[in-house]
Structures are given as C-alpha cells and as structure tokens.
Design a protein around this motif. Sequence first.
Motif, PDB file in Angstrom:
ATOM      1  N   UNK A   1      -4.932  13.529   1.776  1.00 59.54           N
ATOM      2  CA  UNK A   1      -3.926  12.593   1.289  1.00 59.54           C
ATOM      3  C   UNK A   1      -2.615  13.316   0.995  1.00 59.54           C
ATOM      4  N   UNK A   2      -2.727  14.539   0.460  1.00 62.49           N
ATOM      5  CA  UNK A   2      -1.526  15.325   0.137  1.00 62.49           C
ATOM      6  C   UNK A   2      -0.861  15.902   1.379  1.00 62.49           C
ATOM      7  N   UNK A   3      -1.568  15.891   2.527  1.00 63.60           N
ATOM      8  CA  UNK A   3      -0.996  16.443   3.751  1.00 63.60           C
ATOM      9  C   UNK A   3      -1.169  17.928   3.887  1.00 63.60           C
ATOM     10  N   UNK A   4      -1.933  18.549   2.983  1.00 63.67           N
ATOM     11  CA  UNK A   4      -2.184  19.988   3.072  1.00 63.67           C
ATOM     12  C   UNK A   4      -3.059  20.296   4.272  1.00 63.67           C
TER      13      UNK A   4
ATOM     14  N   UNK B   1       0.845  -1.197   0.000  1.00 69.23           N
ATOM     15  CA  UNK B   1       0.000   0.000   0.000  1.00 69.23           C
ATOM     16  C   UNK B   1       0.879   1.244   0.000  1.00 69.23           C
ATOM     17  N   UNK B   2       0.708   2.083  -1.009  1.00 69.21           N
ATOM     18  CA  UNK B   2       1.455   3.341  -1.054  1.00 69.21           C
ATOM     19  C   UNK B   2       0.808   4.373  -0.144  1.00 69.21           C
ATOM     20  N   UNK B   3      -0.533   4.375  -0.107  1.00 66.07           N
ATOM     21  CA  UNK B   3      -1.286   5.294   0.747  1.00 66.07           C
ATOM     22  C   UNK B   3      -2.420   4.525   1.401  1.00 66.07           C
TER      23      UNK B   3
ATOM     24  N   UNK C   1      -9.619   4.066   2.455  1.00 67.39           N
ATOM     25  CA  UNK C   1      -9.199   3.908   1.066  1.00 67.39           C
ATOM     26  C   UNK C   1      -7.739   3.487   1.033  1.00 67.39           C
ATOM     27  N   UNK C   2      -7.418   2.569   0.160  1.00 65.00           N
ATOM     28  CA  UNK C   2      -6.031   2.119   0.006  1.00 65.00           C
ATOM     29  C   UNK C   2      -5.603   2.293  -1.445  1.00 65.00           C
ATOM     30  N   UNK C   3      -4.445   2.934  -1.648  1.00 66.67           N
ATOM     31  CA  UNK C   3      -3.858   3.083  -2.977  1.00 66.67           C
ATOM     32  C   UNK C   3      -2.632   2.187  -3.051  1.00 66.67           C
ATOM     33  N   UNK C   4      -2.684   1.173  -3.909  1.00 72.02           N
ATOM     34  CA  UNK C   4      -1.544   0.288  -4.065  1.00 72.02           C
ATOM     35  C   UNK C   4      -0.427   1.003  -4.834  1.00 72.02           C
ATOM     36  N   UNK C   5       0.784   0.580  -4.625  1.00 72.60           N
ATOM     37  CA  UNK C   5       1.934   1.203  -5.282  1.00 72.60           C
ATOM     38  C   UNK C   5       1.750   1.172  -6.797  1.00 72.60           C
ATOM     39  N   UNK C   6       1.875   2.320  -7.433  1.00 73.33           N
ATOM     40  CA  UNK C   6       1.750   2.443  -8.869  1.00 73.33           C
ATOM     41  C   UNK C   6       0.326   2.527  -9.376  1.00 73.33           C
TER      42      UNK C   6
ATOM     43  N   UNK D   1      -3.984   9.086   7.938  1.00 74.73           N
ATOM     44  CA  UNK D   1      -3.518   8.934   6.566  1.00 74.73           C
ATOM     45  C   UNK D   1      -2.062   8.495   6.636  1.00 74.73           C
ATOM     46  N   UNK D   2      -1.762   7.322   6.095  1.00 75.20           N
ATOM     47  CA  UNK D   2      -0.406   6.782   6.139  1.00 75.20           C
ATOM     48  C   UNK D   2       0.157   6.686   4.728  1.00 75.20           C
ATOM     49  N   UNK D   3       1.428   7.055   4.602  1.00 76.80           N
ATOM     50  CA  UNK D   3       2.109   7.023   3.304  1.00 76.80           C
ATOM     51  C   UNK D   3       3.349   6.156   3.431  1.00 76.80           C
TER      52      UNK D   3
END
Length: 595
Positions: free
Chosen positions: A405-408, A357-359, A380-385, A416-418
């Motif tokens: 997600x951007x940390x703004x 998981x990228x995010x 929500x999970x964003x897989x690498x790539x 939120x984990x990156x």
Amino acid sequence: MTTTPSGIPGTADDSAELLPIATGARTRAALRTLIRPDRGRAILGLGVLVGATAVGLLVQPLLGRIVDIVADGRPADALTLPVVLLLVAAVVQGVTTTLGLTQVARLGETVLARLREQFIERALQLPADRLERAGAGDLTARVTGDVARVAEAVRSALPEMARSVLAIVLTLGAMALLDVRFLLAALLAVPVQALTARWYVTRAVTVYADQRVANGAQQQQLLETIGGAVTVRGHRLEEQHTEKSAARSRRAVELTMRSVHLVLGFYARLHIAEYIGLAAVLVTGFFLVRDGSVSIGTATAAALYFHSLFGPVNAALVLLDDAQSAAAGLARLVGVTDIEESAVRLPHQRTGSTSEAAVTVDAVSHAYGPGRTVLHEVSLTLRAGEHVALVGTSGAGKSTLARLVAGVQQPTGGTVSVAEGKTAPSVVLVTQEVHVFTGTLADDLRLARPDATDADLRTALATVHALEWAEALPEGLATVVGEGGHRLDPARAQQLALARLVLADPPVAVLDEATAEAGSAGARTLERSAEAALAGRTALVVAHRLTQAVAADRIVVLEAGRVVESGTHDELRTADGPYAALWHAWSGSRAAPHL
C-alpha cells in the motif's frame, strides 16, 4: 542491456540473486550519455592537452640541435637560442598541461557526481524484497568499493591516460618527421606491447569482476555475522559462521593474489618491449648517421623521442590495470542505474481525486520467491479519512500488505490504486525500525519538508507530543542527533518519525507496528502521538497492540495471506471468529479498555 550473475561457488550463496552488471557495450553507452552534457568541457580539455603535448615535443629536437652545435664545434653563443627555447617550452608546457588536466579532472568529477546521483536514485527505488534477495553486501560493495575505485580512476587514471595517449600519438608523428625509418624501428615494440595489453585485458576483466563479487559476498557474510551476533552465540554457531567468513575471505584473497600475479607478468612483458624498441632505434640511428642520411643531433632526438615514450606507453598500459578495475566497478554501478523501469518501485496507479476510495487494493498477491507466496488475491478498500487496522498472527502478511500500500514494494499480482492527492508523496510509511539521521534535529525533521520553518518544526513536534523533550535538548532543535550525537531512545525516535509524517502531510499514512519499540511504559504515550499524527488522514495501521485496533474505524483480519474478517471491534468481538480469539488471548491478562 544487462546481465545478472548467478551465485558463484565460494563467493556467494547459490540462492542469492545479485543485482545486475551492465555489459561492456551498455557501460560505454551509459558513459557517453553521462559525458554528453559536458562535451564542451571535454573538447576544451582535450584541445589544451594536445597543445601542451605538441609544445613538449619541441624539447627533443632542441636537444638534438644542441648536440649538433657541440659536434660541429660552433661558438658557445650559438647555444643561447636553443637553451632559451627549451626554457620557454618547459614553461608553456607546464601551464597548458595544468589547464588541460584541470578541465579533464572537472569533467571526471562532474560525470562521477552524476553517476552517483543516478545510482542512489535507482537504488532507493528498488523494491525492498529485490534488495533482500541480492543481500546487503552486494549493494554495500557497490556503494563503497566500486564507487571508490571509479572515483580514484577519474581523479588520477583518466587525466594521466588522456595525456599519455596524446603523447604517444604525437611523439610517433614527430619521429616520422625526423625520418620515417625511426618510426618503423620504434614500431617493432608495438606487437609485444599489443600482445601484452591483449593478454592482460582478457584476463583482467574476469579477475576483477570476480573479485568484486567475492568482496560483496565477504561483506555480506560479515554483516550477517555481526548483525546477528546474539543469535549466533545463542545457538552456538560461532564455528560455522567463522568458517563461512574464512571461506569467503580466502576466496577474496585468492582473487587478489591472481590479480597481483597478473600485474607482475604484465610489467615483465613491457620491459621486453622497451628493450626491443630502443635497441632498434639506436641501431637505425647508427646506420643512418654512418650513411650521412641524418645528423648525430637528429639521431639523438629520435632516441630521446623513443625514450620519452617509456613513460607515456608504460603509464597507458599500466593504467589498464586501473581502467579494467574501474570498468568492472562502473559496469556494476551502471547495472543498477540501468535496471529496467519494470523492475523498480513504480508509482501507485492513480484514481480521480473525486473517488470516495482513498486506497483500493484489488486482488493483490505477493511472493518473495517461488513457493513463498505471502498474500493471496487480497482486496481491500480504504475510504477517505478512514482508519483501518490490520490484525493477524505473525506471518499472516500484514507488513507485506502495508508495504504494498505504501509503494515500498510492488505486488506480483493485482493492483494498488491511490486517489490523486495535492501533496507529494501521497502515501508515507512509518515502521517500527526508525532511523535517526546524523545531523541537527531540525535537519532530521526537514528531510520530510525541506522548506519547513522552525515554527513548522515546533508545530509538528507539538502535534505528536514531542516538543517538550525536543526543546529540553542541550541546543534545542540545533542539537546534533544520530550517530555520534545525542542518542534518542526508541520512543523519542519514533515520535521524531511521526513528526516527519506530520510535516510531509500525506493524505494517506501507513503505520507498520510503529509503536512496537516503545515498550510497555511508553506504549500509551506513543499511541497518543500516532493518533495525533493520523488525524485527518486515511490510515492503514498494522496493529502491534489490539488497543490500536479498538480505536480504528474498521478492523481487517489476515490469516495466511488472506482476508478472513472485516468489521468494527464490537462486531468482530461478538462474531466469535479469529479476531475474537485474538482479543480473548490478548486481553485475558489485561483489563478491558474503556470504550
């Protein structure tokens, strides 16, 4: 410790949550911390000024000596030595004063630069919603008016204050050496001066603090009125906005006039103190000379000493005006630099680089205030790539989730984990509101990577299909763009932002309607640029056009701040759910894209 002012009637909206203002104790502590790295320069400057002031105190006794020589009827050549000493004292005092003031000025400028850097650093870390609640006017007033007032104090008031205080202390000591009774006579002015200073300070702090808030509210109203001029005219709200601007201007003028009356009363009381002190010294000198306790020259020197105090005492007390104004501004700057870490934008939580998981967005909620929750436990999970498109109607919470997600911004609930990356920053956000910084095109690009070569810049531009027009500019990469320079249209400005993304080379990219400003004609070109910039990265794309969703690996549909669907374009289109309805409404008048 800081205090947060609430809305003040007539100066700011009741709903505004102004940025904090530091307490007096915290401001002084912060100032000591700022000075500590340069304490050697502070000691040197103070020491040189003490020497310069001490040399200057030789003038009054030398003039008294000349008076005694004349009064005693001595020959003219007896005046040679005191006159020569007067000249030497003047030269030495001038040189040492210049050196001392130079050191103090350098100290002040160094501390001011350090304060500015801390202020900008912390202001840039503040969550966007925190700045929105405070209003742009509050931050603008601090960046402009407060910084200018503190800078003015550092460049003029601080050196003059240091010299004046030293002159007062050493001059009173010199009067005591002549005869302690002269000192006691001079001190009769002190109670009036002390009461004057106390009377002024107790009123000035409140007046200047309120004036800063009023100026911030005035700037906020002007920014809102000018920025929304089209809307104001469209809804025929000119009269209401004019009245609001007038009301806040009247409040600012009222506080300015209060400060003027305060200063006038301050000066009037100082003149009374001068009269009392000088009269007391002259009367004391008369009786001492009559009794033979001191010579006429000594009495003259005492009177000259007290008269020489007019300038330093008045300067020190008058500078209280600048000091109080600067202190109010400094407290507002320190209030921002001193905001607790928990209130600023914190780095993402980090996970191991080996994670698939990228995010990871885990049960994230976010609210812009009581009763204004826009996200409800979104996971929500964003897989690498993987490229994930966020889709939903206006107000569904897409942009808020993208900013989290951007940390703004930071969530009010959840995490939120990156995944740990090799580059910094690990996540870059590109929105539809792109700013073209003033400077050369090359400098604008190097904001993302300062060490980038010209070849790197050209490669990044070529990646987003922008190299051709960039090289066609009057001076190529050296062309000045931004305000006052070559204007870039929205599509080219967006390509510039995407080129910066390529240069930053983050493992995760977030695009929040980054192609929305292109218009129909340039939409496809800009979408191609975005696709190229995202190649090889994990991406979260807030889709302005559903063609972006079609190209994504997965589509996530938000409704009222909740995830209601997730899947590929084909899966969701045939599921007859919210996405299918959006696709049907969007593509009804368009030819379906070739898949």
